[in-house]
Design a protein around this motif. Structure first.
Motif, short mmCIF file in Angstrom:
data_model
loop_
_atom_site.label_atom_id
_atom_site.label_comp_id
_atom_site.label_asym_id
_atom_site.label_seq_id
_atom_site.Cartn_x
_atom_site.Cartn_y
_atom_site.Cartn_z
N MET A 238 29.97 47.44 34.36
CA MET A 238 29.84 48.22 35.69
C MET A 238 30.90 47.85 36.72
O MET A 238 31.26 46.87 36.75
N LEU A 239 31.47 49.08 37.39
CA LEU A 239 32.45 48.97 38.09
C LEU A 239 32.10 49.12 39.52
O LEU A 239 31.33 50.27 39.71
N ILE A 240 32.21 48.22 40.54
CA ILE A 240 31.72 48.37 41.69
C ILE A 240 32.79 48.39 42.85
O ILE A 240 33.69 47.64 42.77
N GLU A 241 32.73 49.38 43.71
CA GLU A 241 33.60 49.10 45.04
C GLU A 241 33.03 48.19 45.91
O GLU A 241 31.77 48.31 46.38
N HIS A 242 33.69 47.09 46.50
CA HIS A 242 33.25 46.17 47.42
C HIS A 242 34.23 46.00 48.54
O HIS A 242 35.56 45.95 48.33
N ARG A 243 33.87 46.08 49.77
CA ARG A 243 34.69 45.99 50.89
C ARG A 243 35.85 47.00 50.87
O ARG A 243 36.97 46.77 51.19
N GLY A 244 35.36 48.22 50.27
CA GLY A 244 36.43 49.22 50.17
C GLY A 244 37.62 49.24 49.26
O GLY A 244 38.54 50.05 49.15
N ARG A 245 37.27 48.26 48.24
CA ARG A 245 38.30 48.06 47.22
C ARG A 245 37.67 48.31 45.89
O ARG A 245 36.63 47.94 45.61
N ARG A 246 38.59 49.05 45.02
CA ARG A 246 37.89 49.26 43.59
C ARG A 246 38.85 48.44 42.47
O ARG A 246 40.04 48.25 42.69
N PRO A 247 37.97 48.03 41.54
CA PRO A 247 38.62 47.59 40.31
C PRO A 247 39.57 48.51 39.64
O PRO A 247 39.71 49.74 39.92
#
Length: 205
Positions: free
Chosen positions: A1-10
């Protein structure tokens, strides 16, 4: 699972592999041919995680990036099952065995080995090529190695490392109630996370 957190992406290069049950959250950058196996979690809370090339992160490992202590993992590193890398730097060709833990501000030097269930304490440096035996603790810079039965000696050094300040940013006398209220607010940022449907690229990192 890939998640955007605090506006940043893997960022995951084409040559890397991330298992369907693994989680990459936020500013996580994988190197070429990195392998993230089932159940592993790489969570860039408010600090980056940068993984080198030919790194294998095995099942159920946890890697956590922090603002004051981002994670950097060099090339040709093994991070074993159920290991815990929290705000640490791991240089090239390091072996992190099953259940080993590295705490914020710690550094594992090139070619070091952290064997099963060993601990590299906060703000401590394991010298290049050093071996931390099964279940032992390394503390200090450069690190002194302690067997589990030497707790009193370890504590004399460990208390000078100021774990509460390094990990939570508070003095040692701060109550658990206050620490956890702060932690609950901090991790509340995940309420705004967004699960990504497409493969991320480098534009948002």
């Amino acid at each position: 699972m890939l998640i955007e957190h605090r506006g940043r992406r893997p960022v995951v290069p084409e040559s890397a592999y991330v298992a369907p049950s693994a989680v990459l959250s936020g500013a996580v950058v994988l190197g070429e041919r990195a392998r993230v196996l089932h159940g592993a979690v790489l969570t860039a809370e408010d600090g980056e995680i940068r993984i080198g090339s030919d790194v294998v992160i095995m099942e159920h490992a946890l890697i956590r990036g922090r603002d004051r202590h981002p994670v950097t993992v060099g090339d040709a590193v093994l991070i074993g099952p159920h290991s815990h890398v929290n705000g640490a730097t791991i240089e090239d060709e390091v072996f992190v065995a099953t259940g080993a833990s590295l705490f914020p501000g710690s550094v594992a030097g090139t070619g070091a080995e952290l064997r099963v269930n060993s601990v590299l304490h906060v703000a401590s440096r394991l010298e290049p090529g050093a071996v931390l035996p099964i279940g032992w603790i390394a503390a200090g810079n450069p690190a002194t190695l302690f067997s589990p039965d030497r707790h009193d000696e370890l504590w004399e050094l460990q208390r000078t490392l100021e774990f509460p300040e390094v990990v939570y940013g508070v003095p040692r006398e701060t109550s658990m109630r206050e620490i956890m209220a702060r932690q609950a607010r901090f991790y509340g940022a995940h309420q705004d996370d967004r699960i990504l449907e497409d493969r991320p690229d480098g534009d948002d990192a």
